[in-house]
Write a protein that holds these residues in place. Structure first.
Motif, mmCIF file in Angstrom:
data_model
loop_
_atom_site.group_PDB
_atom_site.id
_atom_site.type_symbol
_atom_site.label_atom_id
_atom_site.label_comp_id
_atom_site.label_asym_id
_atom_site.label_seq_id
_atom_site.Cartn_x
_atom_site.Cartn_y
_atom_site.Cartn_z
ATOM 1 N N GLY A 1 0.751 -1.168 -0.099
ATOM 2 C CA GLY A 1 -0.095 0.015 0.270
ATOM 3 C C GLY A 1 0.946 1.273 -0.065
ATOM 4 N N LEU A 2 0.364 2.359 -0.061
ATOM 5 C CA LEU A 2 0.765 3.670 0.020
ATOM 6 C C LEU A 2 0.379 4.376 1.259
ATOM 7 C CD1 LEU A 2 0.272 4.743 -3.818
ATOM 8 C CD2 LEU A 2 1.837 3.354 -2.908
ATOM 9 N N TYR A 3 1.468 5.026 1.601
ATOM 10 C CA TYR A 3 1.407 5.918 2.975
ATOM 11 C C TYR A 3 0.412 7.369 2.506
ATOM 12 C CZ TYR A 3 5.024 3.224 5.302
ATOM 13 O OH TYR A 3 5.579 2.304 5.725
ATOM 14 N N VAL A 4 -0.374 7.554 3.629
ATOM 15 C CA VAL A 4 -0.903 8.817 3.571
ATOM 16 C C VAL A 4 -1.338 9.432 4.903
ATOM 17 C CG1 VAL A 4 -2.631 8.226 1.768
ATOM 18 C CG2 VAL A 4 -3.358 7.673 3.994
ATOM 19 N N PRO A 5 -1.197 10.637 5.157
ATOM 20 C CA PRO A 5 -1.141 11.154 6.479
ATOM 21 C C PRO A 5 -2.370 10.930 7.282
ATOM 22 C CG PRO A 5 -1.526 13.024 4.912
ATOM 23 C CD PRO A 5 -1.052 11.764 4.203
ATOM 24 N N GLU A 6 -2.170 10.601 8.544
ATOM 25 C CA GLU A 6 -3.625 10.434 9.261
ATOM 26 C C GLU A 6 -4.417 11.450 9.319
ATOM 27 O OE1 GLU A 6 -3.364 7.312 13.068
ATOM 28 O OE2 GLU A 6 -2.050 9.168 13.360
ATOM 29 N N ARG A 7 -3.525 12.793 9.299
ATOM 30 C CA ARG A 7 -4.550 13.972 9.542
ATOM 31 C C ARG A 7 -4.211 14.883 8.346
ATOM 32 N NH1 ARG A 7 -2.501 18.142 12.268
ATOM 33 N NH2 ARG A 7 -0.793 17.118 12.915
ATOM 34 N N ILE A 8 -5.137 15.488 7.555
ATOM 35 C CA ILE A 8 -4.851 16.502 6.668
ATOM 36 C C ILE A 8 -5.040 17.698 7.262
ATOM 37 C CG2 ILE A 8 -5.366 17.435 4.431
ATOM 38 C CD1 ILE A 8 -6.710 14.791 3.591
ATOM 39 N N PRO A 9 -3.892 18.633 7.417
ATOM 40 C CA PRO A 9 -3.824 19.848 8.222
ATOM 41 C C PRO A 9 -4.738 20.713 7.403
ATOM 42 C CG PRO A 9 -1.797 19.541 6.941
ATOM 43 C CD PRO A 9 -2.606 18.413 6.943
ATOM 44 N N GLN A 10 -5.332 21.463 8.272
ATOM 45 C CA GLN A 10 -6.104 22.662 7.691
ATOM 46 C C GLN A 10 -5.762 24.051 7.793
ATOM 47 O OE1 GLN A 10 -9.272 21.731 6.288
ATOM 48 N NE2 GLN A 10 -8.389 19.982 6.541
#
Ligand SMILES: *Cc1c(COP(=O)(O)O)cnc(C)c1O
Length: 524
Positions: A42-51
């Protein structure tokens, strides 16, 4: 189903989960960058997308580009000290670019803005990410080594059909704790592309021509990567692990998010856009990395409207966005004037689907299984509706692509490369009321043969006249520059005929030959 992780990260730090739900625990940025691909494929994605608030976004215009990039990185909560992020960004985006703005915007009219992503050392947009990733790769590896979590160095192996190889060489040359070897199909890249690679400076680089085509190169490299005995031998004998610098690395995606945030701020600061007004973005798309970065910028709060996906004749992505079915079961691979978009399996689409399904790792794993077993997958109605809410797509055929280059030169005295030309036409076809930002991904002088065809009304694939065909890539560019009113050619491209050739080895494309060449490079 959301992949919820038991986060043990310090306050403000973000961790990375994977799109197929295979990782045991989320990892910090430094590990995601060094690992590249997550466990289980799989590919990494951030747990949280900053706003970011609108004020935070527009406020970036007051900063030089390197500091805008540092601000976006800090918002993502990466596990490196703030001062170090600043320092790495200064090195990533300084006088290695030929424009102080790093990626300046040229406005063709009130509502058509071209984001020039090719002012870096290799004159292609890959530099935006590959001048930055190696800085963070070395720093991440060194932080992990100091923490006792890593006891080896890296060999980056890249199979290239042209552009990525040179951008990776320029980015990783002289990087700490890393060597880089690039393989290209001998006789299968342009004169300019070959010279760019074989004249690369730096003490940790190696370039090989391979007998065969790009597929042979890539298959050989993939086999070397999946050879466990080879991996053990490299570790035991050289204390080196193989790694790749391809666009599935999160560390390559993040620098691309930066320029969409930055461009919005820039257009507002230049008075070309009302703060808060929607901006559509049109991206010439291959592996889906660049347009995905625009989606993340939108998810962070940048007022982006429609994301327009521009395809060439390899229109699998445009068809997917228009139908919900991704199908390569009966789709021939076509050669086009925009070779960096000649891709059938777009690896970053996986991240996009993960986000659009509300992070449903099970659905992603199923679709990816369908793709590898049946060469097609179809998303469910909900997911398709989400795709349609954010994206629009269209494609441009080969001859039309060249016609667009001629047309834009006539109308705007602006010379497009064939990749940007595809996006230019798609933006015309799909645009509504919003202004459009067109991502321009290469300088025209990287693709002089097709620019020449365009300007002289030749079809794509038509032979060049004899007296033109015998010119070097540099001479052809000088001819085009003269014919179009004395246009400038980037220094790195203009000087290629006079640069000493450092690498002339040509090897076979089978995995044994590639392994032998790689091991030989390490003993050197
Ligand atoms: C890599 C590349 C693209 C495609 O970008 P993706 O992020 O793979 O979609 C388009 N144009 C040029 C010139 C490129 O080098």
């Amino acid at each position: 189903m959301t992949n919820v992780a038991s986060s043990e990260a310090p306050a403000g730090q973000n961790l990375y989960i994977d799109t197929r739900g295979c990782c045991e625990a989320p990892v910090p940025f430094t590990e995601a960058v060094v690992n590249g691909l997550a466990q289980g494929g799989g590919l990494y994605v951030p747990e949280r997308i900053p706003q970011l608030s609108l004020d935070q976004i527009t406020g970036l215009a007051a900063l030089p580009y390197a500091q805008r990039a540092a601000a976006v990185y800090r918002a993502f909560g990466i596990d490196l000290p703030d001062e170090e992020i600043d320092r790495l960004m200064e090195r990533s985006y300084g006088d290695n670019f030929d424009d102080e703005a790093i990626c300046p915007i040229t406005s063709l009219d009130d509502k058509t803005h071209v984001l020039e992503l090719w002012h870096g050392p290799t004159s292609a947009f890959k530099d935006m990410a590959l001048q930055c990733l190696p800085q963070f790769f070395s720093a991440s590896a060194s932080a992990l080594r100091e923490a006792g979590a890593l006891d080896h160095e890296f060999l980056i192996l890249v199979a290239t059909s042209g552009d990525t190889g040179k951008a990776a060489l320029e980015g990783f040359k002289d990087a700490d704790g890393v060597r880089i070897g690039v393989l290209f199909p001998d006789g299968g890249v342009s004169d300019i592309q070959r010279k760019q690679m074989v004249t690369t400076t730096g003490s940790n680089v190696q370039v090989w021509g391979v007998r065969g085509n790009f597929d042979d190169c890539q298959t050989g490299v993939k086999r070397a990567f999946s050879d466990d005995a080879f991996a053990r031998r490299l570790l035991d004998e050289h204390a080196v692990a193989l790694s790749s610098a391809n666009s599935i690395n999160w560390g390559r995606l993040m620098p691309q998010i930066v320029y969409y945030v930055s461009s919005y701020a820039e257009l507002v600061a230049q008075g070309k856009l009302e703060a808060g007004a929607e901006l559509d973005v049109c991206v010439p798309t291959g592996n889906f990395g660049n347009i995905l970065a625009a989606w993340y910028a939108k998810a962070m709060g940048v007022p982006i409207g429609t994301l327009m996906c521009a395809s060439n004749e390899n229109r699998v992505l445009a068809d997917f966005i228009n139908t919900g079915t991704y199908d390569i079961s009966d789709r021939p691979f076509v050669t086009t004037p925009s070779p960096s978009m000649d891709i059938l399996v777009s690896s970053n689409l996986e991240r996009q689907l993960f986000e659009l399904t509300g992070r449903d790792a099970q659905a992603i794993a199923g679709w990816m299984r369908d793709l590898s077993e049946e060469r097609r997958f179809r998303v469910d109605a909900d997911t398709f509706a989400k795709v349609r809410a954010d994206f629009a797509a269209d494609s441009v055929d080969n001859d039309e692509c060249l016609a667009v280059i001629r047309e834009a030169l006539d109308e705007h005295d602006y010379l497009l490369d064939p990749h940007t030309a595809v996006a230019y036409r798609v933006a015309q076809n799909l645009r509504g009321e919003n202004p459009v930002l067109i991502a321009s991904t290469a300088h025209w002088a990287k693709f002089g043969d097709n620019v020449y065809r365009a300007l002289h009304g030749l079809d794509a694939g038509a032979p060049l006249p004899d007296d033109v065909a015998k010119l070097t890539g540099c001479q052809l560019n000088e001819l085009i520059a003269r014919e179009t009113g004395g246009r400038a050619i980037p220094a790195g491209l203009a000087s290629l005929d006079t640069m000493p050739v450092r690498f002339s080895a040509v090897i076979d494309g089978d995995v044994e030959s590639i392994k032998e060449a790689a091991a030989g490079f390490l003993t050197r």
